[in-house]
Design a protein around this motif. Sequence first.
Motif, PDB file in Angstrom:
ATOM      1  N   ILE A   5     -15.926   9.127   9.150  1.00  0.00           N
ATOM      2  CA  ILE A   5     -15.501   9.601   7.739  1.00  0.00           C
ATOM      3  C   ILE A   5     -16.508  10.590   7.113  1.00  0.00           C
ATOM      4  CG2 ILE A   5     -14.815   8.932   5.317  1.00  0.00           C
ATOM      5  CD1 ILE A   5     -13.559   6.557   6.747  1.00  0.00           C
ATOM      6  N   ILE A   6     -16.195  11.897   6.594  1.00  0.00           N
ATOM      7  CA  ILE A   6     -17.190  12.498   5.933  1.00  0.00           C
ATOM      8  C   ILE A   6     -17.063  12.292   4.442  1.00  0.00           C
ATOM      9  CG2 ILE A   6     -18.032  14.869   5.519  1.00  0.00           C
ATOM     10  CD1 ILE A   6     -17.984  13.972   8.441  1.00  0.00           C
ATOM     11  N   ARG A   7     -18.046  11.422   3.817  1.00  0.00           N
ATOM     12  CA  ARG A   7     -18.048  11.337   2.621  1.00  0.00           C
ATOM     13  C   ARG A   7     -18.447  12.580   1.700  1.00  0.00           C
ATOM     14  NH1 ARG A   7     -22.163   6.820   1.241  1.00  0.00           N
ATOM     15  NH2 ARG A   7     -20.849   7.141  -0.982  1.00  0.00           N
ATOM     16  N   LYS A   8     -17.467  12.694   0.394  1.00  0.00           N
ATOM     17  CA  LYS A   8     -17.930  13.615  -0.572  1.00  0.00           C
ATOM     18  C   LYS A   8     -19.117  13.247  -1.281  1.00  0.00           C
ATOM     19  CE  LYS A   8     -12.661  14.441  -1.390  1.00  0.00           C
ATOM     20  NZ  LYS A   8     -12.600  15.694  -0.701  1.00  0.00           N
ATOM     21  N   LYS A   9     -19.623  14.599  -1.209  1.00  0.00           N
ATOM     22  CA  LYS A   9     -21.065  14.290  -2.170  1.00  0.00           C
ATOM     23  C   LYS A   9     -21.073  14.448  -3.543  1.00  0.00           C
ATOM     24  CE  LYS A   9     -24.799  14.313   0.666  1.00  0.00           C
ATOM     25  NZ  LYS A   9     -25.686  15.168   0.926  1.00  0.00           N
ATOM     26  N   SER A  23     -26.064  10.490  -0.509  1.00  0.00           N
ATOM     27  CA  SER A  23     -25.837   9.937   0.842  1.00  0.00           C
ATOM     28  C   SER A  23     -26.008   8.530   1.100  1.00  0.00           C
ATOM     29  CB  SER A  23     -26.774  10.753   1.831  1.00  0.00           C
ATOM     30  OG  SER A  23     -27.973  10.811   1.445  1.00  0.00           O
ATOM     31  N   HIS A  24     -26.136   7.801  -0.139  1.00  0.00           N
ATOM     32  CA  HIS A  24     -26.500   6.581  -0.205  1.00  0.00           C
ATOM     33  C   HIS A  24     -25.345   5.762   0.295  1.00  0.00           C
ATOM     34  CE1 HIS A  24     -30.504   6.759  -2.102  1.00  0.00           C
ATOM     35  NE2 HIS A  24     -30.018   7.726  -2.857  1.00  0.00           N
ATOM     36  N   PRO A  25     -25.292   4.547   0.651  1.00  0.00           N
ATOM     37  CA  PRO A  25     -23.988   3.652   1.260  1.00  0.00           C
ATOM     38  C   PRO A  25     -23.449   3.197  -0.088  1.00  0.00           C
ATOM     39  CG  PRO A  25     -26.527   2.572   2.033  1.00  0.00           C
ATOM     40  CD  PRO A  25     -26.785   3.812   0.912  1.00  0.00           C
ATOM     41  N   ILE A  26     -21.929   2.918   0.316  1.00  0.00           N
ATOM     42  CA  ILE A  26     -21.032   2.469  -0.523  1.00  0.00           C
ATOM     43  C   ILE A  26     -21.553   0.977  -0.645  1.00  0.00           C
ATOM     44  CG2 ILE A  26     -18.575   1.893  -1.077  1.00  0.00           C
ATOM     45  CD1 ILE A  26     -17.886   4.307   1.035  1.00  0.00           C
ATOM     46  N   LEU A  27     -21.522   0.802  -2.279  1.00  0.00           N
ATOM     47  CA  LEU A  27     -21.848  -0.595  -2.541  1.00  0.00           C
ATOM     48  C   LEU A  27     -20.755  -1.345  -3.272  1.00  0.00           C
ATOM     49  CD1 LEU A  27     -25.379  -0.053  -4.731  1.00  0.00           C
ATOM     50  CD2 LEU A  27     -25.129  -0.371  -2.115  1.00  0.00           C
ATOM     51  N   ILE A  28     -20.926  -2.777  -2.891  1.00  0.00           N
ATOM     52  CA  ILE A  28     -20.035  -3.663  -3.135  1.00  0.00           C
ATOM     53  C   ILE A  28     -20.121  -4.542  -4.433  1.00  0.00           C
ATOM     54  CG2 ILE A  28     -18.704  -5.880  -2.782  1.00  0.00           C
ATOM     55  CD1 ILE A  28     -19.713  -5.294   0.470  1.00  0.00           C
ATOM     56  N   GLN A  29     -19.285  -4.289  -5.349  1.00  0.00           N
ATOM     57  CA  GLN A  29     -19.339  -4.780  -6.740  1.00  0.00           C
ATOM     58  C   GLN A  29     -18.246  -6.114  -6.837  1.00  0.00           C
ATOM     59  OE1 GLN A  29     -20.076  -1.842  -9.462  1.00  0.00           O
ATOM     60  NE2 GLN A  29     -18.779  -2.874 -11.164  1.00  0.00           N
ATOM     61  N   SER A  30     -18.568  -6.873  -7.823  1.00  0.00           N
ATOM     62  CA  SER A  30     -17.651  -7.840  -8.241  1.00  0.00           C
ATOM     63  C   SER A  30     -18.044  -8.224  -9.750  1.00  0.00           C
ATOM     64  CB  SER A  30     -17.937  -9.042  -7.532  1.00  0.00           C
ATOM     65  OG  SER A  30     -16.687 -10.188  -7.863  1.00  0.00           O
ATOM     66  N   MET A  31     -17.053  -9.080 -10.200  1.00  0.00           N
ATOM     67  CA  MET A  31     -17.264  -9.301 -11.541  1.00  0.00           C
ATOM     68  C   MET A  31     -17.246 -11.100 -11.898  1.00  0.00           C
ATOM     69  SD  MET A  31     -15.236  -8.052 -14.881  1.00  0.00           S
ATOM     70  CE  MET A  31     -15.680  -8.406 -16.714  1.00  0.00           C
ATOM     71  N   THR A  32     -18.158 -11.549 -12.692  1.00  0.00           N
ATOM     72  CA  THR A  32     -18.220 -12.929 -12.714  1.00  0.00           C
ATOM     73  C   THR A  32     -17.020 -13.366 -13.510  1.00  0.00           C
ATOM     74  OG1 THR A  32     -19.365 -12.618 -14.883  1.00  0.00           O
ATOM     75  CG2 THR A  32     -20.745 -13.150 -12.948  1.00  0.00           C
ATOM     76  N   ASN A  33     -16.678 -14.537 -13.330  1.00  0.00           N
ATOM     77  CA  ASN A  33     -15.504 -15.006 -14.173  1.00  0.00           C
ATOM     78  C   ASN A  33     -15.597 -16.362 -14.902  1.00  0.00           C
ATOM     79  OD1 ASN A  33     -15.538 -17.129 -12.283  1.00  0.00           O
ATOM     80  ND2 ASN A  33     -13.427 -16.657 -11.074  1.00  0.00           N
ATOM     81  N   THR A  34     -17.321 -16.450 -15.015  1.00  0.00           N
ATOM     82  CA  THR A  34     -17.786 -17.642 -15.876  1.00  0.00           C
ATOM     83  C   THR A  34     -17.670 -17.009 -17.363  1.00  0.00           C
ATOM     84  OG1 THR A  34     -19.955 -16.472 -15.499  1.00  0.00           O
ATOM     85  CG2 THR A  34     -19.233 -18.522 -14.020  1.00  0.00           C
ATOM     86  N   ARG A  35     -17.663 -18.010 -18.305  1.00  0.00           N
ATOM     87  CA  ARG A  35     -18.124 -17.432 -19.576  1.00  0.00           C
ATOM     88  C   ARG A  35     -19.506 -17.012 -19.638  1.00  0.00           C
ATOM     89  NH1 ARG A  35     -18.869 -20.717 -23.251  1.00  0.00           N
ATOM     90  NH2 ARG A  35     -18.522 -19.432 -25.133  1.00  0.00           N
ATOM     91  N   THR A  36     -19.866 -15.486 -19.835  1.00  0.00           N
ATOM     92  CA  THR A  36     -21.239 -15.064 -19.913  1.00  0.00           C
ATOM     93  C   THR A  36     -22.025 -15.612 -20.925  1.00  0.00           C
ATOM     94  OG1 THR A  36     -20.073 -12.637 -19.636  1.00  0.00           O
ATOM     95  CG2 THR A  36     -22.447 -12.693 -20.187  1.00  0.00           C
TER      96      THR A  36
END
Length: 355
Positions: A5-9, A23-36
């Motif tokens: 796969i050729i990633r768009k710059k 050119s940095h790797p795709i990073l994985i994100q999530s969201m907490t479900n606790t009360r902040t």
Amino acid sequence: MEEKIIRKKTKEVQIGSKIIGGSHPILIQSMTNTRTEDVKGTIAQIQRLTEAGCEIIRCAVPTMEAAEALAEIKKGITIPLVADIHFDYRLALAAIEHGADKIRINPGNIGARERIQAVIDAAKERNIPIRVGVNSGSLEKELVERYHGVTAEGIVESALDKVHLIEELGYDNLVISIKSSDVLMCVRAHELIANRTDYPLHVGITESGTITSGNIKSAMGLGMILSQGIGDTIRVSLTGDPLEEIKSAKIILRTLGLRKGGIEVVSCPTCGRTQIDLIGLANQVEAMVSDIPLELKVAVMGCVVNGPGEAKEADIGIAGGIGEGLIIKHGEIYKKVKEEDLLEALRHELLHWGE
């Protein structure tokens, strides 16, 4: 030959200790479900998510107490923290003041221009990126009317209008997120926006559903988007434990060849020849290998008839029979073991791999 796969710059954007885009790797994100506001509980969840492979975490900031809690939360975590803000610009200012590495806003629900300017000025002072988020469910009435409903074109126009507003107010340290629970609409929107901006894109199928339906919709949508080289960070949005989001994101990226590392488990479907608890065994293997830092393919097969042949493409595999099982390496039978020892024998081989 393996397809690549050729990633768009896109532009590089720094979020805390991480850099996305370029050119940095795709990073994985999530969201907490606790009360902040629950600092201890939120830190504990973020630490579990980090161990699982989460690289950027987002926390809801619905109150001033939550904004102030970010300072303490930051002390207990090692990944960048994104503050999720809606409606009250003062919460965005407080989140920035208390150490948020990025803020997520929809300028359309922040209010007057001067309020948006205040947020931009605070972010600019600390060089904190702003994620401009637009969801299909909150599309402006005039765009819905113009496009005769909620459409990919309307979502893109809404997002770019907000980006242009922030640019006019003097800031361009931005990340864009456009999401819809409609998979094909979401894919189309990303195809359109990728050709009209070079800002990094955070990709996901919003409100995708429960563990089962959400994983299927997310895998299909993210697969179609990422396979076109679009996307710099991803989130698999699931109604469930956020840890499941990380597991799924890693599998999606690895399946597309966008992420290496970790053990891939492949297993055959059950059939009338299966004489062991294949379902239980496959699940046990998947859980067992999660903490082993190898880049291998492990096959779990249900019978000794086709097991060796089916496991040929794997680095190592196991196949079960009545009372015994096989350990298979590179398509060849390596040893026989008792059925009850099969899982432990596999773990032993993995822990001593390469010796």
